[in-house]
Structure formats: structure tokens, C-alpha cells
Design a protein around this motif. Structure first.
Motif, PDB file in Angstrom:
ATOM      1  N   ALA A 159       0.905  -1.171  -0.138  1.00  6.97           N
ATOM      2  CA  ALA A 159       0.121   0.130   0.103  1.00  6.97           C
ATOM      3  C   ALA A 159       0.804   1.077  -0.104  1.00  6.97           C
ATOM      4  CB  ALA A 159      -0.999   0.005   1.181  1.00  6.97           C
ATOM      5  N   LEU A 160       0.687   2.078  -0.620  1.00  4.86           N
ATOM      6  CA  LEU A 160       1.230   3.421  -0.821  1.00  4.86           C
ATOM      7  C   LEU A 160       0.405   4.689  -0.565  1.00  4.86           C
ATOM      8  CD1 LEU A 160       3.878   4.985  -1.644  1.00  4.86           C
ATOM      9  CD2 LEU A 160       3.248   4.564  -3.828  1.00  4.86           C
ATOM     10  N   GLY A 161       0.713   5.557   0.087  1.00  4.65           N
ATOM     11  CA  GLY A 161      -0.067   6.787   0.232  1.00  4.65           C
ATOM     12  C   GLY A 161       0.337   7.759  -0.974  1.00  4.65           C
ATOM     13  N   LEU A 162      -0.990   8.582  -1.328  1.00  6.35           N
ATOM     14  CA  LEU A 162      -0.755   9.659  -2.174  1.00  6.35           C
ATOM     15  C   LEU A 162      -1.411  10.855  -1.500  1.00  6.35           C
ATOM     16  CD1 LEU A 162      -1.930   7.818  -5.637  1.00  6.35           C
ATOM     17  CD2 LEU A 162       0.335   8.061  -4.606  1.00  6.35           C
ATOM     18  N   SER A 163      -1.522  12.045  -2.351  1.00  7.37           N
ATOM     19  CA  SER A 163      -1.838  13.146  -1.468  1.00  7.37           C
ATOM     20  C   SER A 163      -3.506  13.119  -1.467  1.00  7.37           C
ATOM     21  CB  SER A 163      -1.533  14.353  -2.593  1.00  7.37           C
ATOM     22  OG  SER A 163      -2.119  14.282  -3.622  1.00  7.37           O
ATOM     23  N   LYS A 164      -3.924  14.066  -0.667  1.00  7.96           N
ATOM     24  CA  LYS A 164      -5.440  14.142  -0.485  1.00  7.96           C
ATOM     25  C   LYS A 164      -6.344  12.858  -0.060  1.00  7.96           C
ATOM     26  CE  LYS A 164      -5.467  18.152  -3.732  1.00  7.96           C
ATOM     27  NZ  LYS A 164      -5.541  18.890  -2.651  1.00  7.96           N
ATOM     28  N   GLY A 165      -5.630  12.176   1.036  1.00  5.61           N
ATOM     29  CA  GLY A 165      -6.291  11.133   1.476  1.00  5.61           C
ATOM     30  C   GLY A 165      -6.322   9.925   0.600  1.00  5.61           C
ATOM     31  N   ILE A 166      -5.661   9.847  -0.590  1.00  6.10           N
ATOM     32  CA  ILE A 166      -5.858   8.660  -1.466  1.00  6.10           C
ATOM     33  C   ILE A 166      -4.725   7.652  -1.138  1.00  6.10           C
ATOM     34  CG2 ILE A 166      -5.667   8.110  -3.946  1.00  6.10           C
ATOM     35  CD1 ILE A 166      -6.646  11.067  -4.551  1.00  6.10           C
ATOM     36  N   GLU A 167      -5.208   6.325  -1.357  1.00  4.20           N
ATOM     37  CA  GLU A 167      -4.129   5.446  -1.074  1.00  4.20           C
ATOM     38  C   GLU A 167      -4.272   4.134  -2.132  1.00  4.20           C
ATOM     39  OE1 GLU A 167      -3.360   2.047   2.305  1.00  4.20           O
ATOM     40  OE2 GLU A 167      -3.466   4.206   3.008  1.00  4.20           O
ATOM     41  N   VAL A 168      -3.312   3.890  -2.778  1.00  2.00           N
ATOM     42  CA  VAL A 168      -3.483   2.801  -3.800  1.00  2.00           C
ATOM     43  C   VAL A 168      -2.722   1.585  -3.112  1.00  2.00           C
ATOM     44  CG1 VAL A 168      -3.419   4.290  -5.375  1.00  2.00           C
ATOM     45  CG2 VAL A 168      -1.060   3.449  -4.604  1.00  2.00           C
ATOM     46  N   LYS A 169      -3.543   0.399  -3.502  1.00  2.00           N
ATOM     47  CA  LYS A 169      -2.899  -1.005  -2.875  1.00  2.00           C
ATOM     48  C   LYS A 169      -2.842  -1.925  -4.069  1.00  2.00           C
ATOM     49  CE  LYS A 169      -6.001  -0.173   1.092  1.00  2.00           C
ATOM     50  NZ  LYS A 169      -5.138  -0.348   2.127  1.00  2.00           N
ATOM     51  N   ALA A 170      -1.899  -2.796  -4.034  1.00  2.00           N
ATOM     52  CA  ALA A 170      -1.616  -4.088  -4.583  1.00  2.00           C
ATOM     53  C   ALA A 170      -1.640  -5.477  -4.136  1.00  2.00           C
ATOM     54  CB  ALA A 170      -0.473  -3.661  -5.667  1.00  2.00           C
ATOM     55  N   ARG A 171      -1.850  -6.528  -4.666  1.00  2.42           N
ATOM     56  CA  ARG A 171      -1.665  -7.711  -3.915  1.00  2.42           C
ATOM     57  C   ARG A 171      -1.418  -8.738  -4.877  1.00  2.42           C
ATOM     58  NH1 ARG A 171      -7.093  -9.712  -0.894  1.00  2.42           N
ATOM     59  NH2 ARG A 171      -6.035  -8.565   0.660  1.00  2.42           N
ATOM     60  N   PHE A 172      -0.599  -9.617  -4.795  1.00  3.43           N
ATOM     61  CA  PHE A 172      -0.253 -10.842  -5.534  1.00  3.43           C
ATOM     62  C   PHE A 172       0.099 -12.076  -5.064  1.00  3.43           C
ATOM     63  CE2 PHE A 172       3.974  -9.120  -4.712  1.00  3.43           C
ATOM     64  CZ  PHE A 172       4.776  -9.967  -5.173  1.00  3.43           C
ATOM     65  N   VAL A 173      -0.028 -13.079  -5.789  1.00  2.57           N
ATOM     66  CA  VAL A 173       0.663 -14.346  -5.595  1.00  2.57           C
ATOM     67  C   VAL A 173       1.661 -14.566  -6.773  1.00  2.57           C
ATOM     68  CG1 VAL A 173       0.371 -16.861  -5.390  1.00  2.57           C
ATOM     69  CG2 VAL A 173      -1.035 -15.293  -4.454  1.00  2.57           C
ATOM     70  N   PRO A 174       3.002 -14.774  -6.496  1.00  3.17           N
ATOM     71  CA  PRO A 174       3.933 -15.096  -7.554  1.00  3.17           C
ATOM     72  C   PRO A 174       3.446 -16.399  -8.393  1.00  3.17           C
ATOM     73  CG  PRO A 174       4.935 -14.528  -5.474  1.00  3.17           C
ATOM     74  CD  PRO A 174       3.447 -14.562  -4.930  1.00  3.17           C
ATOM     75  N   LYS A 175       3.829 -16.053  -9.632  1.00  3.78           N
ATOM     76  CA  LYS A 175       3.291 -17.260 -10.547  1.00  3.78           C
ATOM     77  C   LYS A 175       4.105 -18.367 -10.260  1.00  3.78           C
ATOM     78  CE  LYS A 175       2.485 -18.488 -15.322  1.00  3.78           C
ATOM     79  NZ  LYS A 175       2.613 -18.027 -16.767  1.00  3.78           N
ATOM     80  N   ILE A 176       3.207 -19.587 -10.013  1.00  2.00           N
ATOM     81  CA  ILE A 176       3.500 -20.854  -9.510  1.00  2.00           C
ATOM     82  C   ILE A 176       3.488 -21.683 -10.611  1.00  2.00           C
ATOM     83  CG2 ILE A 176       3.173 -23.041  -7.971  1.00  2.00           C
ATOM     84  CD1 ILE A 176       1.885 -20.776  -6.012  1.00  2.00           C
ATOM     85  N   ASN A 177       4.727 -22.534 -11.065  1.00  2.00           N
ATOM     86  CA  ASN A 177       4.590 -23.633 -12.045  1.00  2.00           C
ATOM     87  C   ASN A 177       5.086 -24.747 -11.411  1.00  2.00           C
ATOM     88  OD1 ASN A 177       4.176 -21.632 -14.558  1.00  2.00           O
ATOM     89  ND2 ASN A 177       5.924 -20.658 -13.730  1.00  2.00           N
ATOM     90  N   THR A 178       4.456 -25.859 -11.701  1.00  2.00           N
ATOM     91  CA  THR A 178       4.858 -27.151 -11.552  1.00  2.00           C
ATOM     92  C   THR A 178       4.360 -28.208 -12.667  1.00  2.00           C
ATOM     93  OG1 THR A 178       2.495 -28.070 -10.494  1.00  2.00           O
ATOM     94  CG2 THR A 178       4.160 -26.701  -9.015  1.00  2.00           C
ATOM     95  N   ASN A 179       4.657 -29.405 -12.296  1.00  2.00           N
ATOM     96  CA  ASN A 179       4.543 -30.096 -13.578  1.00  2.00           C
ATOM     97  C   ASN A 179       3.025 -30.295 -14.082  1.00  2.00           C
ATOM     98  OD1 ASN A 179       7.122 -31.029 -13.497  1.00  2.00           O
ATOM     99  ND2 ASN A 179       6.708 -32.769 -12.125  1.00  2.00           N
ATOM    100  N   ASP A 180       2.129 -30.232 -13.126  1.00  2.00           N
ATOM    101  CA  ASP A 180       0.757 -30.065 -13.561  1.00  2.00           C
ATOM    102  C   ASP A 180       0.100 -28.979 -13.415  1.00  2.00           C
ATOM    103  OD1 ASP A 180       0.918 -32.790 -14.011  1.00  2.00           O
ATOM    104  OD2 ASP A 180       0.651 -33.411 -11.936  1.00  2.00           O
TER     105      ASP A 180
END
Length: 338
Positions: A159-180
Motif C-alpha cells: 500500500a502506498l499513500g498519495l496526496s489528499k487522502g488517496i491510497e493505492v494498494k496491490a496484492r499478488f501471488v507470484p506465478k507458481i509453475n509445477t509439472n501439472d
């Protein structure tokens, strides 16, 4: 992690692994019947996952100032009720499926439950040489058992704060690669604190803000090794998209704070069974079925949230609980500055 977040994909593998001819016979009975069963079987699981994916998007209504940031490791879990572990199967709505013990309606296991005892159905299909044929198959259990009551998910979030009470967020799960299995998950959110717009906002004991957040999951499960059906490029591809709209209020104390709010979740899951499946119709003939079917489910509904947050300098810890169609709880370990 792989099993819980990809249960939409793994349930088909479960069908294949536990009874390798079942999917073959269901397809021989007709694509419509196989699709009908798969849609009902998966629905409670995909719906629960969509609620689990949307926990812990916020831990305060107090938006961060310009340059303030927070990095979080979040673990969520939606609770599974007994009602979600089964569904009412009505064979009157099927073309070629009937319960072996008679009757047209029975509660059977969803992807979240188990059949105890086993449920056996008779599948009827037309053989071009021998005419109408009937086979008995055992319906699949879910990925868990009668004591499995949680649908967990986990994320890394920033999460990152910007001006005037605005906050942006991002979430993720790194790409998982297995045999199947291949899986990736991400989301983005925008939080706006309304009380930051007031002249005396620093004197107010509470903060009020609004949040809009989007989450997306892509997954592919390779069925080639487990299906027990000859063919090519056999796989299940799943896509989940959700939106969260949330009104948030929280206290503004130095160390321990409390927060809560009312929100609305809207989401859709689409799963496609893809590839070529060479289905046997009796002993001598086969039929190629290409990209057999797609199934989908939707959720929409309100939720309430209560939570608390402990802040000790750079380190923060929060916990929350959500009341909704699928209740959920979440904990987060957070690092950052205002």
C-alpha cells in the motif's frame, strides 16, 4: 496453498484420480449431463474462494500520507458450513443419469465435502452395436472431508499513500509453475479517506474512507497424466474475477486501533474443460469430444467487517473477521511507515 487455491482445478483431477472411468462415462452419457453435474459440484467451492480472496484489503480507514507505505503478508480463510459441503442432485434434470437405489433427489457431496456412504448412479448411453447400455459409477467426493471447514488463501500486499487522502494498494501471488499446475493471482485497490477532506481532520478521533478493489486468479491444471482418458492437450483452465466495494471506519489511536465497515462483493468464476477426450461407447467404438464444456458461478452480497490493529513502530499486526455468505477471518503481518 496449491490445493486450496486451485480446488476449482483439482476437483476434476480428484474425479479422475479416485475413479478414472467416471469422467469418461459421464461424457459418454452426454456433455450436458457432465456439465450440469460439474457446475453444481463446483459452485460452493468457487463461491467460497471468492469470499476468501477478498479479506484483509484494509486494516484502517486512516489513509497514509504522501510517500507512506506498508508491505504485508496476509493469510485468509473462509469458513465452510455443512450446507456448503453438499448439494441437492435432482436426476429429473439430467438426460441419462439416475440413482441406483431409486428416487430422483438426493443430497450428494460438493467439491468441499464427501459422500458417506458412497453414492452410486446409473449412467445410460447408446452403443451403436449393442444398443442402450447402462453402467454404474460412484460419484466423486470433494478435495477435503467432513472435517475440512476452511478455504485458505494467502497474499503479499503493498500500500502506498498519495496526496489528499488517496491510497493505492496491490496484492499478488507470484506465478507458481509445477509439472501439472500453473497459477497466478493479483489484485489492485483504491482507498480514499473522506475525513482527510475536512478542515479539522487531525482532531477527529475516527477516520472514514471508501475502498474499491479488484482481484483476479488464473489457473491451469494439466489432466493428461491423471484423467485415464486417451486424448490430447487435456487441461482445465480457470479464471476468477471479483470486485469489492467497502465503507470503512476506524479509530486513530497511537498503538491499538479498531476498525470495521460494510461492504459488497461481486464476482464470477469460469472454468473450461479443454482438449480432446476419446470417449468409449461400448467395446468397439470411440468418439472424440473436443473442449467438452465450461462451467461458471457467481457471487454477490453484503458483508460486515470488524478488526483490530496493533502498531509498534515499523511493525504492525492486524486480525479481522467478516460476516457474509461465507464468513472469513484473516491475519496480517505488516511492515512500513505512515
Amino acid at each position: 496453498m496449491k490445493k486450496t487455491t486451485l480446488f476449482v482445478l483439482l476437483c476434476i483431477a480428484t474425479i479422475s484420480a479416485k475413479a478414472q472411468n467416471d469422467l469418461d462415462v459421464l461424457l459418454a452419457a452426454g456433455i450436458d449431463d457432465a456439465q450440469h453435474f460439474a457446475n453444481d459440484y463446483l459452485a460452493s467451492g468457487t463461491n467460497g474462494l471468492m469470499y476468501s480472496m477478498n479479506a484483509n484489503w484494509f486494516n484502517t480507514a486512516d489513509a497514509k500520507p504522501l510517500g507512506g507505505f506498508e508491505i504485508s503478508v496476509i493469510a485468509n480463510a473462509a469458513t465452510v458450513s455443512n450446507a456448503d459441503k453438499s448439494f441437492l442432485m435432482n436426476t429429473d434434470l439430467y438426460n441419462n443419469v439416475a440413482f441406483a437405489q431409486g428416487g430422483s433427489q438426493q443430497m450428494v457431496s460438493s467439491v468441499l465435502g464427501e459422500n458417506n456412504p458412497d453414492v452410486v448412479v446409473e449412467v445410460t448411453y447408446d452403443d451403436p452395436i449393442f444398443g442402450q447400455q447402462t453402467e454404474q459409477i460412484t460419484l466423486p467426493n470433494g478435495i477435503g472431508n467432513s472435517s475440512a471447514n476452511l478455504l485458505p488463501t494467502a497474499f503479499i500486499q503493498g500500500a502506498l499513500g498519495l496526496s489528499k487522502g488517496i491510497e493505492v494498494k496491490a496484492r499478488f501471488v507470484p506465478k507458481i509453475n509445477t509439472n501439472d499446475v500453473d497459477i497466478s493471482m493479483y489484485g489492485a485497490g483504491l482507498q480514499v479517506e473522506f475525513t482527510k477532506w475536512l478542515p479539522a481532520d487531525k482532531l477527529l478521533p475516527v477516520a472514514i474512507s471508501g475502498l474499491v478493489a479488484y482481484s483476479h486468479l488464473d489457473g491451469t491444471y494439466d489432466l493428461s497424466e491423471s484423467s485415464g482418458i486417451s486424448g490430447e492437450s487435456q487441461r482445465l483452465e480457470s479464471s476468477i474475477n471479483t470486485w469489492l466495494f467497502q465503507l470503512i471506519a476506524s479509530t486513530k489511536l497511537p498503538i491499538i486501533n479498531f476498525y470495521g465497515g460494510l461492504g459488497y462483493i461481486n464476482g464470477k468464476s469460469d472454468s473450461d474443460l479443454l482438449g480432446t477426450y476419446r470417449v468409449s461407447n461400448g467395446f468397439l467404438t470411440t468418439e472424440d469430444i473436443v473442449d467438452p464444456f465450461s462451467v461458471s458461478s457467481k457471487v454477490s452480497g453484503a458483508r460486515g467487517t470488524v478488526g483490530t490493529k496493533l502498531k509498534l513502530g515499523f511493525f504492525r499486526l492486524n486480525a479481522e473477521y467478516h460476516l457474509a455468505k461465507f464468513n472469513a477471518f484473516s491475519v496480517g503481518i505488516n511492515f512500513g511507515f505512515r
